[in-house]
Design an enzyme around this catalytic site. Structure first.
Site, PDB file in Angstrom:
ATOM      1  N   HIS A 111       0.823  -1.208   0.000  1.00 61.45           N
ATOM      2  CA  HIS A 111       0.000   0.000   0.000  1.00 61.45           C
ATOM      3  C   HIS A 111       0.857   1.259   0.000  1.00 61.45           C
ATOM      4  O   HIS A 111       2.073   1.194   0.188  1.00 61.45           O
ATOM      5  CB  HIS A 111      -0.916   0.010   1.224  1.00 61.45           C
ATOM      6  CG  HIS A 111      -0.158  -0.038   2.533  1.00 61.45           C
ATOM      7  ND1 HIS A 111       0.018  -1.203   3.250  1.00 61.45           N
ATOM      8  CD2 HIS A 111       0.505   0.924   3.226  1.00 61.45           C
ATOM      9  CE1 HIS A 111       0.732  -0.944   4.334  1.00 61.45           C
ATOM     10  NE2 HIS A 111       1.049   0.330   4.339  1.00 61.45           N
ATOM     11  N   GLU A 120      -6.374  -9.591   0.554  1.00 62.68           N
ATOM     12  CA  GLU A 120      -5.419  -9.264  -0.512  1.00 62.68           C
ATOM     13  C   GLU A 120      -5.847  -8.071  -1.366  1.00 62.68           C
ATOM     14  O   GLU A 120      -5.010  -7.300  -1.830  1.00 62.68           O
ATOM     15  CB  GLU A 120      -5.211 -10.495  -1.411  1.00 62.68           C
ATOM     16  CG  GLU A 120      -4.403 -11.577  -0.708  1.00 62.68           C
ATOM     17  CD  GLU A 120      -4.419 -12.912  -1.440  1.00 62.68           C
ATOM     18  OE1 GLU A 120      -5.036 -13.001  -2.526  1.00 62.68           O
ATOM     19  OE2 GLU A 120      -3.809 -13.868  -0.920  1.00 62.68           O
ATOM     20  N   ASP A 141      -4.546   0.303  -1.782  1.00 57.75           N
ATOM     21  CA  ASP A 141      -3.963  -1.023  -1.961  1.00 57.75           C
ATOM     22  C   ASP A 141      -3.443  -1.210  -3.386  1.00 57.75           C
ATOM     23  O   ASP A 141      -4.216  -1.284  -4.340  1.00 57.75           O
ATOM     24  CB  ASP A 141      -5.068  -2.048  -1.664  1.00 57.75           C
ATOM     25  CG  ASP A 141      -4.509  -3.369  -1.182  1.00 57.75           C
ATOM     26  OD1 ASP A 141      -3.960  -3.411  -0.073  1.00 57.75           O
ATOM     27  OD2 ASP A 141      -4.609  -4.352  -1.945  1.00 57.75           O
ATOM     28  N   ASP A 191       6.758  -5.659   5.115  1.00 58.44           N
ATOM     29  CA  ASP A 191       5.513  -5.320   5.800  1.00 58.44           C
ATOM     30  C   ASP A 191       4.314  -5.997   5.128  1.00 58.44           C
ATOM     31  O   ASP A 191       4.334  -6.283   3.928  1.00 58.44           O
ATOM     32  CB  ASP A 191       5.350  -3.792   5.736  1.00 58.44           C
ATOM     33  CG  ASP A 191       4.232  -3.283   6.608  1.00 58.44           C
ATOM     34  OD1 ASP A 191       4.296  -3.501   7.828  1.00 58.44           O
ATOM     35  OD2 ASP A 191       3.280  -2.671   6.060  1.00 58.44           O
ATOM     36  N   GLU A 250       6.317 -10.023   7.399  1.00 51.97           N
ATOM     37  CA  GLU A 250       5.324  -9.916   8.475  1.00 51.97           C
ATOM     38  C   GLU A 250       4.071 -10.627   7.981  1.00 51.97           C
ATOM     39  O   GLU A 250       3.335 -10.088   7.163  1.00 51.97           O
ATOM     40  CB  GLU A 250       5.008  -8.439   8.759  1.00 51.97           C
ATOM     41  CG  GLU A 250       3.936  -8.264   9.807  1.00 51.97           C
ATOM     42  CD  GLU A 250       3.162  -6.950   9.681  1.00 51.97           C
ATOM     43  OE1 GLU A 250       2.565  -6.535  10.681  1.00 51.97           O
ATOM     44  OE2 GLU A 250       3.143  -6.335   8.593  1.00 51.97           O
TER      45      GLU A 250
END
Ligand code: NAG
Ligand code: NAG
Ligand code: NAG
Ligand code: NAG
Ligand code: NAG
Ligand code: NAG
Ligand code: NAG
Ligand code: NAG
Ligand code: NAG
Ligand code: NAG
Ligand code: NAG
Length: 514
Positions: A137, A176, A185, A216, A240
């Site tokens: 993002h 997603e 996104d 991330d 992550e």
């Protein structure tokens, strides 16, 4: 008569096999990571007299501020730093996760040259740099959902997925394709977006020389993207992949990425240490991890980070913290220490867990010294850690005992009884010969001697203990006090020899790959 040569061959094989197929991940196993937010670690110049008052916006930490205080990190025993994203952010993005211009350095933190200087200064001290990156993002837009004015290089509506916000975290399609809160996104299926992200990570590695990346929001991007991103990055990546306490779900992201943060262990430790549950929670989690991850030895271990209340916020007991940290530093995986933990910070949820480290760079505070002592021990015994071998000897509601090393050279006991209690247990059916002796690394007068496959272990004031197998003690010292103990010498020479061979194999492997 097989002893020495057989042992050497076995140890060499164990070390070499994993080395040859995944060089950079293997190299990261020698690292201990100190995680910091650049804006919160240290400003350029002298230490301010008071802490940052408003944790919701920029506090003034810089790349130069990190360079000035590398001794603090180095002395603690960390040999890598994970730092927050460096790109220019939308307003208020002190944490770095709100990219606006991917090609510019966040001016609050310094210049491109200063970031390069930071990497250089780290490398001079053998500290590796793991940069935090976001490919899911960009920062929250101003005014309207689709106002991407000034975003670089993603300033068109068609660079993003259609608008929707994640509400059902069990619906993976939604996770997603929809926005995490207000964050637009990116649509990696758009060739322009995909190519720009891949070129970006490639160029960032080439330009700054980062040694690895922390990735991330890995679960918010379709899995097919990560192998391409990994190849383009050219170094080790740790993702992550957190979406509830789902071990196999998280495990599914190791493969697409070389490594992920060990969230399953985080949740298990939280239950065992902060929520009054059994220490077997850790044991159970490990068993499941071994089924669901490709390689548990390169996962990142942590007790807290910038997204969760600090450990001491959940349980105000430094003995419990020491036990959890001991697992992080000695358990299988790559240890990560979140800045401020070594100063007993106890902030709650974001942004309270993102305190300024200033003014307390206290290198004699008790937790700093505890971590420093443990890490010094870990580095001294480093030869036993790259091996993918950890055995849980014992676990019950309040005690867990595990060993590391092919010959159980290191024995670690951790407890959740807390600082006001002692615990004593007699362990039976141990897989050791009689008279096998383990020596407490802090007090040589505290030993565990195996008799009839059994010994009794006691922990006082809820503190953890680390023991070393008698003949493994002092193995890495070059003094001559070792004379007279042949098996001890064999182990030392053998381990060093195996390590050297492993390095040669790695080197030859890298020539073949490139
Ligand atoms: C779009 O965002 C910019 C800042 O990024 C702001 O200056 C501008 O006013 C916004 N436009 C609208 C229509 O909200
Ligand atoms: C996006 O940026 C490009 C390059 O600067 C520019 O040509 C284009 O007009 C911009 N698009 C929008 C919607 O602002
Ligand atoms: C993402 O981009 C692809 C390729 O352009 C397109 O087919 C798809 O509809 C887009 N997805 C969304 C949710 O916008
Ligand atoms: C999951 O989310 C997608 C996108 O929002 C939606 O189209 C789909 O119906 C959802 N699936 C389920 C089972 O709810
Ligand atoms: C936990 O954090 C919150 C918010 O920072 C704070 O008010 C509270 O006192 C903290 N609790 C402990 C035990 O430190
Ligand atoms: C550092 O911590 C130690 C132990 O808590 C304390 O005695 C000392 O005063 C502290 N030093 C500073 C400068 O705060
Ligand atoms: C937990 O540890 C014990 C050793 O105390 C072992 O026997 C048991 O199999 C372990 N359980 C799991 C689920 O790993
Ligand atoms: C724990 O052990 C210490 C030292 O052996 C002793 O001084 C202390 O009283 C014990 N604490 C408890 C709660 O039994
Ligand atoms: C072991 O040695 C430590 C000092 O290293 C001392 O404090 C402790 O009392 C000794 N314990 C015993 C049981 O002798
Ligand atoms: C050794 O331990 C076993 C079971 O753990 C017990 O049956 C046996 O009596 C013990 N032997 C001695 C000599 O203590
Ligand atoms: C390790 O070596 C040091 C220095 O030679 C010595 O003082 C110490 O007693 C040794 N420790 C053990 C457990 O043998």
């Amino acid at each position: 008569m097989c002893e020495s040569w057989c042992l050497c061959v076995i140890v060499t094989a164990l070390i070499t096999v994993p080395v040859s197929h995944c060089r950079t991940a293997e190299e990261w196993k020698s690292r201990v990571i100190y995680q910091l937010l650049t804006d919160r670690f240290g400003p350029s110049g002298p230490v301010p007299v008071s802490p940052c008052a408003d944790l919701r916006s920029y506090c003034g930490g810089t790349f130069r501020g990190i360079v000035q205080r590398l001794d603090y990190i180095h002395d603690l025993g960390a040999n890598a730093i994970w730092i927050s994203p460096f790109v220019e952010n939308t307003d208020g993005g002190f944490h770095g996760y709100w990219a606006k211009d991917m090609y510019s350095v966040n001016p609050h933190m310094g210049t491109k040259q200063e970031l390069m200087d930071l990497v250089h200064a780290c490398h001079q001290r053998d500290i590796w740099v793991m940069m935090d990156v976001v490919a899911n993002h960009m920062g929250p837009p101003m005014g309207s959902r689709y106002n991407f004015t000034g975003y670089v290089p993603f300033n068109e509506t068609w660079h993003y997925h259609d608008y929707c916000v994640i509400s059902d975290w069990l619906n993976q399609t939604e996770v997603e394709l929809c926005r995490l809160s207000t964050l637009p996104d990116l649509n990696q299926s758009v060739p322009y977006v995909r190519d720009a992200l891949l070129a970006w990570i490639h160029d960032v590695t080439a330009e700054y020389g980062f040694d690895g990346y922390r990735v991330d929001t890995a679960v918010e991007v379709q899995k097919w993207f990560w192998p391409e991103f990994t190849a383009s990055a050219g170094v080790f990546l740790m993702g992550e992949a957190n979406n509830g306490d789902r071990t196999c779900y998280t495990g599914g992201y190791q493969g697409p990425l070389p490594s992920v943060l060990n969230f399953p262990l985080y949740w298990a430790m939280r239950r065992a240490f902060n929520e009054g549950q059994s220490m077997t929670q850790i044991n159970k989690s490990l068993a499941l991890q071994r089924k669901c991850f490709k390689d548990t030895s390169v996962l990142g271990l942590f007790v807290d980070n910038h997204d969760f209340p600090r450990f001491l916020n959940l349980s105000d007991d430094t003995a419990l913290l020491r036990n959890a940290l001991t697992y992080v530093m000695f358990g299988q995986g790559i240890p990560i220490i979140y800045y401020g933990t070594e100063q007993d910070f106890h902030g709650g949820n974001d942004p309270h867990n993102r305190e300024s480290l200033w003014p307390c760079y206290n290198q004699t505070s008790s937790t700093y010294l505890f971590v420093k002592g443990m890490l010094a021990m870990r580095h001294r015994l480093a030869v036993y850690f790259p091996l993918n071998n950890q055995v849980e000897l014992y676990a019950d509601d309040h005690l867990m005992v595990f060993t590391r090393g092919a010959l159980s050279q290191i024995l670690v006991a951790i407890t959740n009884v807390g600082q006001n209690a002692n615990i004593t247990r007699t362990l039976t059916n141990l897989p050791f010969k009689d008279k096998t002796t383990f020596i407490n690394v802090d007090h040589a007068n505290d030993t565990l001697v195996v008799q009839n496959a059994s010994f009794t272990i006691s922990l006082q004031h809820g503190y953890p203990k680390v023991y070393v197998l008698e003949f493994a003690v002092n193995t890495t010292q070059s003094d001559t006090s070792r004379r007279g103990n042949r098996s001890h010498d064999v182990i030392t020479i053998c381990a060093l020899w195996a390590w050297a061979v492993a390095n040669v194999v790695t080197f030859v492997g890298s020539l073949l790959v490139h």
